[in-house]
Motif scaffolding. Structure first.
Motif, PDB file in Angstrom:
ATOM      1  N   LEU A 106       0.854  -1.197   0.000  1.00 48.15           N
ATOM      2  CA  LEU A 106       0.000   0.000   0.000  1.00 48.15           C
ATOM      3  C   LEU A 106       0.883   1.237   0.000  1.00 48.15           C
ATOM      4  O   LEU A 106       1.661   1.446   0.938  1.00 48.15           O
ATOM      5  CB  LEU A 106      -0.869   0.018   1.267  1.00 48.15           C
ATOM      6  CG  LEU A 106      -2.144  -0.815   1.299  1.00 48.15           C
ATOM      7  CD1 LEU A 106      -1.970  -2.197   0.737  1.00 48.15           C
ATOM      8  CD2 LEU A 106      -2.699  -0.862   2.723  1.00 48.15           C
ATOM      9  N   ARG A 107       0.766   2.034  -1.040  1.00 44.60           N
ATOM     10  CA  ARG A 107       1.571   3.248  -1.136  1.00 44.60           C
ATOM     11  C   ARG A 107       0.663   4.461  -1.300  1.00 44.60           C
ATOM     12  O   ARG A 107       0.272   4.803  -2.413  1.00 44.60           O
ATOM     13  CB  ARG A 107       2.550   3.141  -2.307  1.00 44.60           C
ATOM     14  CG  ARG A 107       3.519   1.985  -2.120  1.00 44.60           C
ATOM     15  CD  ARG A 107       4.691   2.024  -3.072  1.00 44.60           C
ATOM     16  NE  ARG A 107       5.772   1.197  -2.531  1.00 44.60           N
ATOM     17  CZ  ARG A 107       6.972   1.102  -3.063  1.00 44.60           C
ATOM     18  NH1 ARG A 107       7.266   1.772  -4.147  1.00 44.60           N
ATOM     19  NH2 ARG A 107       7.896   0.350  -2.500  1.00 44.60           N
ATOM     20  N   PRO A 108       0.326   5.098  -0.208  1.00 45.25           N
ATOM     21  CA  PRO A 108      -0.523   6.280  -0.316  1.00 45.25           C
ATOM     22  C   PRO A 108       0.272   7.465  -0.858  1.00 45.25           C
ATOM     23  O   PRO A 108       1.449   7.608  -0.548  1.00 45.25           O
ATOM     24  CB  PRO A 108      -0.964   6.539   1.133  1.00 45.25           C
ATOM     25  CG  PRO A 108       0.041   5.868   1.989  1.00 45.25           C
ATOM     26  CD  PRO A 108       0.691   4.788   1.183  1.00 45.25           C
ATOM     27  N   GLY A 247       3.934  -0.978 -10.569  1.00 45.89           N
ATOM     28  CA  GLY A 247       3.694  -0.342  -9.275  1.00 45.89           C
ATOM     29  C   GLY A 247       4.928   0.363  -8.750  1.00 45.89           C
ATOM     30  O   GLY A 247       4.842   1.415  -8.115  1.00 45.89           O
ATOM     31  N   ASP A 248       6.080  -0.207  -9.019  1.00 48.84           N
ATOM     32  CA  ASP A 248       7.342   0.427  -8.619  1.00 48.84           C
ATOM     33  C   ASP A 248       7.466   1.782  -9.313  1.00 48.84           C
ATOM     34  O   ASP A 248       7.750   2.799  -8.682  1.00 48.84           O
ATOM     35  CB  ASP A 248       8.504  -0.498  -9.005  1.00 48.84           C
ATOM     36  CG  ASP A 248       9.846   0.047  -8.560  1.00 48.84           C
ATOM     37  OD1 ASP A 248       9.916   0.571  -7.430  1.00 48.84           O
ATOM     38  OD2 ASP A 248      10.815  -0.050  -9.334  1.00 48.84           O
ATOM     39  N   LEU A 249       7.214   1.799 -10.610  1.00 52.06           N
ATOM     40  CA  LEU A 249       7.370   3.037 -11.385  1.00 52.06           C
ATOM     41  C   LEU A 249       6.273   4.042 -11.046  1.00 52.06           C
ATOM     42  O   LEU A 249       6.537   5.220 -10.786  1.00 52.06           O
ATOM     43  CB  LEU A 249       7.304   2.731 -12.890  1.00 52.06           C
ATOM     44  CG  LEU A 249       8.254   1.663 -13.423  1.00 52.06           C
ATOM     45  CD1 LEU A 249       8.074   1.492 -14.921  1.00 52.06           C
ATOM     46  CD2 LEU A 249       9.697   2.042 -13.128  1.00 52.06           C
ATOM     47  N   SER A 251       4.427   4.326  -8.473  1.00 47.72           N
ATOM     48  CA  SER A 251       4.412   4.877  -7.115  1.00 47.72           C
ATOM     49  C   SER A 251       5.505   5.927  -6.927  1.00 47.72           C
ATOM     50  O   SER A 251       5.330   6.868  -6.154  1.00 47.72           O
ATOM     51  CB  SER A 251       4.509   3.771  -6.062  1.00 47.72           C
ATOM     52  OG  SER A 251       5.735   3.080  -6.158  1.00 47.72           O
ATOM     53  N   ASP A 252       6.617   5.804  -7.616  1.00 48.80           N
ATOM     54  CA  ASP A 252       7.612   6.876  -7.540  1.00 48.80           C
ATOM     55  C   ASP A 252       7.058   8.151  -8.182  1.00 48.80           C
ATOM     56  O   ASP A 252       7.242   9.254  -7.663  1.00 48.80           O
ATOM     57  CB  ASP A 252       8.915   6.485  -8.264  1.00 48.80           C
ATOM     58  CG  ASP A 252       9.973   5.964  -7.300  1.00 48.80           C
ATOM     59  OD1 ASP A 252       9.586   5.440  -6.238  1.00 48.80           O
ATOM     60  OD2 ASP A 252      11.180   6.081  -7.607  1.00 48.80           O
ATOM     61  N   ALA A 253       6.378   7.992  -9.305  1.00 51.40           N
ATOM     62  CA  ALA A 253       5.794   9.166  -9.968  1.00 51.40           C
ATOM     63  C   ALA A 253       4.744   9.801  -9.065  1.00 51.40           C
ATOM     64  O   ALA A 253       4.737  11.025  -8.858  1.00 51.40           O
ATOM     65  CB  ALA A 253       5.173   8.751 -11.303  1.00 51.40           C
TER      66      ALA A 253
HETATM   67 MG    MG Z   1      10.887   1.792  -6.159  1.00 47.89          MG
END
Ligand code: MG
Ligand code: IPM
Length: 367
Positions: A106-108, A247-249, A251-253
């Motif tokens: 979960l990345r808010p 999701g990695d990409l 979520s950084d954006a």
């Molecule tokens: Mg990352």
């Protein structure tokens, strides 16, 4: 009842500095809210490699499996770039995720009012932003087989495999729908069904799971278009569910929309344990930031907010989580800024520990 146990893995770079501030917050809850934790600390990443020649020992892995929750700082640094792939600091983190089976990350991405000016996007695009990315964390191209670098004819070939089973998609989709039910009841699923079979399956399974959640408005987007929409008008989203790599990409954006990577927490959740709590690891989204490590410049808020997520998702203390989030909001509204949040005229940065102290003072003021 014994106190709930918390395993702290500060890791590398700014990890130990930001974690020291979280320790102050944890101690505050023990002293002032009768919420004491049984805290132990161990090594992960480069720190573990330096001490033991591996980025995560079996003993630490076993402790993580036993703990009610794990709180991790950050792993990695240029010093370890030369290491063999199998012992790189990141492998320690990936092993924790995989062996604890923490499938839902979960990345808010929330934009605090006081920081709306820090975004590289226009203020009205980000002010009030509150979205949640649910990233699949234990499968996909990060773990798929075959993988490796092989010889073929007279050259080498690098191979990674994107692979998702129906059940892997189903369980992370359910986590995302459940979250959407508790939020704005909107879920957007992102994949590349136009070019990847795993994306076709992803879309089918998410659609199927959606039938169990008729109240949630489900949409689908190709992940590249999703990246574009995240930058164009992020407030159209509520919850986003996507695979490990996208999701990695994404979520950084999404994190950067909020002004600084130094602000964003995350929770990685698995199946419930015997005591009903989910297997869980909490960590800031930012990395080890070796360029500023050891200088007292790091922003401890992402790590502090990760502990707030632990209060909410592992320890059923949603009210106390909100208290901590409100304390952070107050500190920012009062003008406290670490070096990553500078830009306003006449504002001097506070140090990592001054920021931690300010959060603790705001907690005191909340009583
Ligand atoms: Mg990352
Ligand atoms: C993240 C990081 C990790 C990842 C690295 C450190 C292995 O970028 O948590 O987003 O790629 O998942």
């Amino acid at each position: 009842m014994p106190n709930p146990s918390l395993l702290i893995l500060p890791g590398d770079g700014i990890g130990p500095e930001v974690m020291a501030e979280v320790r102050k917050v944890i101690d505050w809850y023990g002293a002032k809210r009768d919420l004491a934790f049984d805290v132990s600390e161990d090594l992960v990443g480069g720190a573990a490699y330096d001490a033991h020649g591996t980025p995560l020992t079996d003993a630490t892995m076993a402790k993580a499996q036993e703990a009610d929750a794990v709180l991790l700082g950050a792993v990695g640094g240029p010093k370890y770039d030369v290491l063999d792939f199998s012992v790189k600091p990141e492998r320690g983190l990936l092993r924790l995720r995989k062996e604890m089976d923490l499938f839902a990350n979960l990345r808010p991405a929330q934009c605090f009012d006081a920081l709306a000016d820090f975004s590289s996007l226009k203020k009205d695009v980000v002010a009030g932003l509150d979205i949640m990315i649910v990233r699949e964390l234990t499968s996909g191209i990060y773990f798929g087989e075959p993988r490796g670098i092989i010889e073929e004819g007279n050259e080498r070939v690098g191979i990674n495999t994107q692979r998702y089973t129906e059940s892997e998609i189903d369980r992370v989709a359910r986590s995302a729908f459940e979250l959407a039910m508790r939020r704005g009841k909107k879920l957007c699923s992102m994949e590349k069904a136009n070019v990847m079979e795993s994306g076709v399956l992803w879309r089918e399974v998410v659609t199927e799971v959606g039938k169990d959640y008729p109240e949630v408005e489900l949409s689908h987007m190709y992940a590249d278009a999703g990246a574009m929409q995240l930058c164009r008008w992020p407030k159209q989203f509520d919850v986003i569910v996507t695979d490990n790599l996208f999701g990695d990409l994404l979520s950084d954006a999404a994190a950067m929309l909020t002004g600084s990577l130094g602000m964003l927490p995350s929770a990685s959740l698995g199946k419930p344990m015997a005591n009903g709590r989910p297997k869980a690891l909490y960590e800031p989204v930012h990395g080890s930031a070796p360029d500023i490590a050891g200088q007292g410049k790091a922003n401890p808020i992402a790590c502090i907010l990760s502990f707030a997520m632990a209060l909410r998702y592992s320890f059923d203390c949603g009210d106390e989580a909100t208290r901590l989030e409100d304390a952070v909001e107050k500190v920012l509204a009062d003008g406290f800024r670490t070096a990553d949040l500078l830009g306003e005229e006449g504002v001097d940065p506070v140090s990592t520990s001054q920021m931690g102290d300010a959060v603790v003072a705001a907690l005191d003021a909340s009583l």
